[in-house]
Design a protein around this motif. Structure first.
Motif, PDB file in Angstrom:
ATOM      1  N   TYR A 171     -47.400 -32.080  50.614  1.00 52.37           N
ATOM      2  CA  TYR A 171     -46.625 -31.303  49.660  1.00 52.37           C
ATOM      3  C   TYR A 171     -47.363 -30.023  49.242  1.00 52.37           C
ATOM      4  O   TYR A 171     -48.598 -29.937  49.299  1.00 52.37           O
ATOM      5  CB  TYR A 171     -46.327 -32.131  48.408  1.00 52.37           C
ATOM      6  CG  TYR A 171     -45.464 -33.338  48.684  1.00 52.37           C
ATOM      7  CD1 TYR A 171     -44.095 -33.208  48.859  1.00 52.37           C
ATOM      8  CD2 TYR A 171     -46.042 -34.611  48.778  1.00 52.37           C
ATOM      9  CE1 TYR A 171     -43.302 -34.304  49.122  1.00 52.37           C
ATOM     10  CE2 TYR A 171     -45.258 -35.717  49.045  1.00 52.37           C
ATOM     11  CZ  TYR A 171     -43.884 -35.561  49.223  1.00 52.37           C
ATOM     12  OH  TYR A 171     -43.107 -36.657  49.485  1.00 52.37           O
ATOM     13  N   LEU A 172     -46.514 -29.055  48.815  1.00 57.82           N
ATOM     14  CA  LEU A 172     -47.034 -27.813  48.248  1.00 57.82           C
ATOM     15  C   LEU A 172     -46.653 -27.768  46.779  1.00 57.82           C
ATOM     16  O   LEU A 172     -45.550 -28.195  46.397  1.00 57.82           O
ATOM     17  CB  LEU A 172     -46.432 -26.598  48.958  1.00 57.82           C
ATOM     18  CG  LEU A 172     -46.718 -26.443  50.452  1.00 57.82           C
ATOM     19  CD1 LEU A 172     -45.887 -25.296  51.029  1.00 57.82           C
ATOM     20  CD2 LEU A 172     -48.199 -26.183  50.692  1.00 57.82           C
ATOM     21  N   SER A 173     -47.543 -27.240  45.959  1.00 54.22           N
ATOM     22  CA  SER A 173     -47.206 -27.075  44.545  1.00 54.22           C
ATOM     23  C   SER A 173     -46.132 -25.998  44.424  1.00 54.22           C
ATOM     24  O   SER A 173     -45.832 -25.267  45.374  1.00 54.22           O
ATOM     25  CB  SER A 173     -48.442 -26.669  43.752  1.00 54.22           C
ATOM     26  OG  SER A 173     -48.856 -25.356  44.118  1.00 54.22           O
ATOM     27  N   CYS A 174     -45.563 -25.895  43.241  1.00 50.62           N
ATOM     28  CA  CYS A 174     -44.505 -24.900  43.019  1.00 50.62           C
ATOM     29  C   CYS A 174     -45.022 -23.494  43.322  1.00 50.62           C
ATOM     30  O   CYS A 174     -44.350 -22.701  43.988  1.00 50.62           O
ATOM     31  CB  CYS A 174     -44.018 -24.999  41.579  1.00 50.62           C
ATOM     32  SG  CYS A 174     -42.611 -23.931  41.195  1.00 50.62           S
ATOM     33  N   GLY A 175     -46.226 -23.198  42.853  1.00 47.39           N
ATOM     34  CA  GLY A 175     -46.804 -21.878  43.095  1.00 47.39           C
ATOM     35  C   GLY A 175     -47.080 -21.635  44.568  1.00 47.39           C
ATOM     36  O   GLY A 175     -46.846 -20.541  45.089  1.00 47.39           O
ATOM     37  N   GLU A 176     -47.619 -22.649  45.251  1.00 48.00           N
ATOM     38  CA  GLU A 176     -47.922 -22.510  46.680  1.00 48.00           C
ATOM     39  C   GLU A 176     -46.650 -22.316  47.497  1.00 48.00           C
ATOM     40  O   GLU A 176     -46.603 -21.486  48.418  1.00 48.00           O
ATOM     41  CB  GLU A 176     -48.677 -23.750  47.174  1.00 48.00           C
ATOM     42  CG  GLU A 176     -50.083 -23.875  46.628  1.00 48.00           C
ATOM     43  CD  GLU A 176     -50.719 -25.218  46.951  1.00 48.00           C
ATOM     44  OE1 GLU A 176     -51.969 -25.293  46.998  1.00 48.00           O
ATOM     45  OE2 GLU A 176     -49.960 -26.203  47.151  1.00 48.00           O
ATOM     46  N   PHE A 177     -45.605 -23.077  47.146  1.00 46.35           N
ATOM     47  CA  PHE A 177     -44.348 -22.965  47.882  1.00 46.35           C
ATOM     48  C   PHE A 177     -43.718 -21.581  47.653  1.00 46.35           C
ATOM     49  O   PHE A 177     -43.225 -20.951  48.598  1.00 46.35           O
ATOM     50  CB  PHE A 177     -43.370 -24.061  47.460  1.00 46.35           C
ATOM     51  CG  PHE A 177     -42.134 -24.132  48.308  1.00 46.35           C
ATOM     52  CD1 PHE A 177     -42.133 -24.844  49.497  1.00 46.35           C
ATOM     53  CD2 PHE A 177     -40.963 -23.476  47.926  1.00 46.35           C
ATOM     54  CE1 PHE A 177     -40.994 -24.910  50.294  1.00 46.35           C
ATOM     55  CE2 PHE A 177     -39.824 -23.546  48.703  1.00 46.35           C
ATOM     56  CZ  PHE A 177     -39.839 -24.254  49.896  1.00 46.35           C
ATOM     57  N   ALA A 178     -43.746 -21.135  46.401  1.00 49.48           N
ATOM     58  CA  ALA A 178     -43.183 -19.818  46.083  1.00 49.48           C
ATOM     59  C   ALA A 178     -43.889 -18.729  46.880  1.00 49.48           C
ATOM     60  O   ALA A 178     -43.247 -17.814  47.423  1.00 49.48           O
ATOM     61  CB  ALA A 178     -43.307 -19.545  44.580  1.00 49.48           C
ATOM     62  N   THR A 193     -40.507 -16.400  43.616  1.00 51.80           N
ATOM     63  CA  THR A 193     -41.252 -16.626  42.376  1.00 51.80           C
ATOM     64  C   THR A 193     -41.018 -18.041  41.867  1.00 51.80           C
ATOM     65  O   THR A 193     -40.009 -18.678  42.200  1.00 51.80           O
ATOM     66  CB  THR A 193     -40.815 -15.632  41.278  1.00 51.80           C
ATOM     67  OG1 THR A 193     -39.447 -15.877  40.948  1.00 51.80           O
ATOM     68  CG2 THR A 193     -40.958 -14.193  41.760  1.00 51.80           C
ATOM     69  N   LYS A 194     -41.930 -18.511  41.043  1.00 49.37           N
ATOM     70  CA  LYS A 194     -41.767 -19.827  40.430  1.00 49.37           C
ATOM     71  C   LYS A 194     -40.520 -19.840  39.547  1.00 49.37           C
ATOM     72  O   LYS A 194     -39.819 -20.853  39.473  1.00 49.37           O
ATOM     73  CB  LYS A 194     -43.018 -20.179  39.602  1.00 49.37           C
ATOM     74  CG  LYS A 194     -44.269 -20.410  40.447  1.00 49.37           C
ATOM     75  CD  LYS A 194     -45.525 -20.492  39.605  1.00 49.37           C
ATOM     76  CE  LYS A 194     -45.508 -21.669  38.656  1.00 49.37           C
ATOM     77  NZ  LYS A 194     -46.785 -21.823  37.933  1.00 49.37           N
ATOM     78  N   HIS A 195     -40.240 -18.725  38.906  1.00 46.79           N
ATOM     79  CA  HIS A 195     -39.049 -18.646  38.045  1.00 46.79           C
ATOM     80  C   HIS A 195     -37.783 -18.910  38.859  1.00 46.79           C
ATOM     81  O   HIS A 195     -36.871 -19.617  38.397  1.00 46.79           O
ATOM     82  CB  HIS A 195     -38.976 -17.268  37.389  1.00 46.79           C
ATOM     83  CG  HIS A 195     -37.740 -17.057  36.568  1.00 46.79           C
ATOM     84  ND1 HIS A 195     -37.575 -17.607  35.313  1.00 46.79           N
ATOM     85  CD2 HIS A 195     -36.594 -16.362  36.843  1.00 46.79           C
ATOM     86  CE1 HIS A 195     -36.392 -17.254  34.845  1.00 46.79           C
ATOM     87  NE2 HIS A 195     -35.775 -16.507  35.754  1.00 46.79           N
ATOM     88  N   THR A 196     -37.709 -18.349  40.074  1.00 45.33           N
ATOM     89  CA  THR A 196     -36.533 -18.558  40.933  1.00 45.33           C
ATOM     90  C   THR A 196     -36.412 -20.028  41.311  1.00 45.33           C
ATOM     91  O   THR A 196     -35.313 -20.605  41.281  1.00 45.33           O
ATOM     92  CB  THR A 196     -36.635 -17.691  42.203  1.00 45.33           C
ATOM     93  OG1 THR A 196     -36.636 -16.311  41.830  1.00 45.33           O
ATOM     94  CG2 THR A 196     -35.471 -17.957  43.142  1.00 45.33           C
TER      95      THR A 196
END
Length: 293
Positions: free
Chosen positions: A8-15, A21-24
């Motif tokens: 898995y990738l964290s939200c930041g890594e995936f963004a 962006t993490k917001h999206t």
């Protein structure tokens, strides 16, 4: 075998990986469009590598101007046939958009040429210009008062919208030579849009190709009579024969300048060639053709 967390990738890594962006990602999660594959006990969102392709599909559909609500509906019920139908529909929209962009590019190029002409004029000179065939989308005038003129211009603009064209000129008007010779300035016979290319969905009249005498006026329409006088004086002085209609083309109006005092008008009338001039031109043309052979 890799540890479980490496899948898995964290939200930041995936963004960062997919260029968003993490917001999206948070927003997509909230509306149920695109959700993380795993949410840990501490609330951290985790995305899998396999979700990258799905995210790119969403971005592709967004680029095709599909609303997020419709994207979600499609993803919830996607299949190859539905995707094919979707692509066909979007292909038609893209073709229409490309046509519109080509029309706008043509208008931009023509508008630049008109502005360049307006900026290079010498208001003291009468120029002799060779014009190609042009097209008029026109409306006749039954009276010369300001109310009738404004009403006809308004109707002309409304009707022109159905033709989906853009003229690089302002709304022009024409007068008969007879009216001008009687000092009947402002006694217009018609108002028109001038176009360099034949309109596809509108009726039109043709402004014939030929040699035209052009005089220019900078200022308000009320003062344009001075330009008409200058043009007619030059015609009389040089013994030129002219057509019976004089056109008042608007090269620059509110779209380019602030205030009517800075408008640029071009008065033009077709010069009628005498027989000897026509024979000379034909002879030159024949010699050129012979040389080319």
């Amino acid at each position: 075998m890799k540890p479980e967390n490496d899948r898995y990738l964290s939200c930041g890594e995936f963004a960062k990986t997919v260029g968003t962006t993490k917001h999206t990602l948070f927003h997509y999660d909230e509306i149920g469009l695109f959700q993380p594959e795993l949410i840990k006990e501490n609330g951290y969102r985790c995305y899998s590598i396999s979700q990258i392709d799905l995210f790119h599909v969403i971005e592709l559909l967004k680029e095709l101007n599909m609303p997020l609500k419709e994207i979600k509906a499609y993803l919830d019920n996607r299949d190859p046939k539905r995707f094919l139908a979707l692509l066909k529909e979007e292909n038609q929209l893209l073709d229409a958009h490309i046509r519109r962009l080509k029309e706008m590019k043509l208008w931009v190029n023509e508008q630049m040429r008109v502005i360049e002409e307006a900026l290079s004029i010498n208001v003291e000179e009468i120029q002799i210009v060779s014009f190609p065939k042009q097209y008029l989308y026109a409306a006749p005038l039954s009276a010369y008062d300001h109310y009738t003129l404004a009403k006809q211009i308004s109707e002309l603009i409304i009707k022109s919208k159905s033709g989906s064209f853009c003229s690089p000129y302002g709304i022009g008007a024409s007068m008969k030579r007879e009216a001008i010779e009687k000092k009947g300035y402002g006694c217009y016979e018609q108002v028109y849009f001038l176009m360099n290319h034949r309109p596809k969905r509108l009726s039109y009249t043709i402004r014939e190709a030929g040699t035209y005498l052009c005089a220019y006026h900078v200022g308000s329409f009320d003062q344009a009579y001075r330009c008409y006088e200058r043009l007619m004086q030059a015609v009389s002085k040089n013994g030129w024969r002219i057509d019976d209609r004089i056109y008042e083309d608007v090269l620059m109006d509110e779209i380019a300048v602030k205030g009517e005092d800075h408008y640029v008008l071009r008065l033009c009338v077709r010069k009628i060639e005498d027989e000897s001039s026509l024979m000379e031109k034909q002879s030159i043309h024949d010699r050129h053709r012979k040389y080319e052979k």
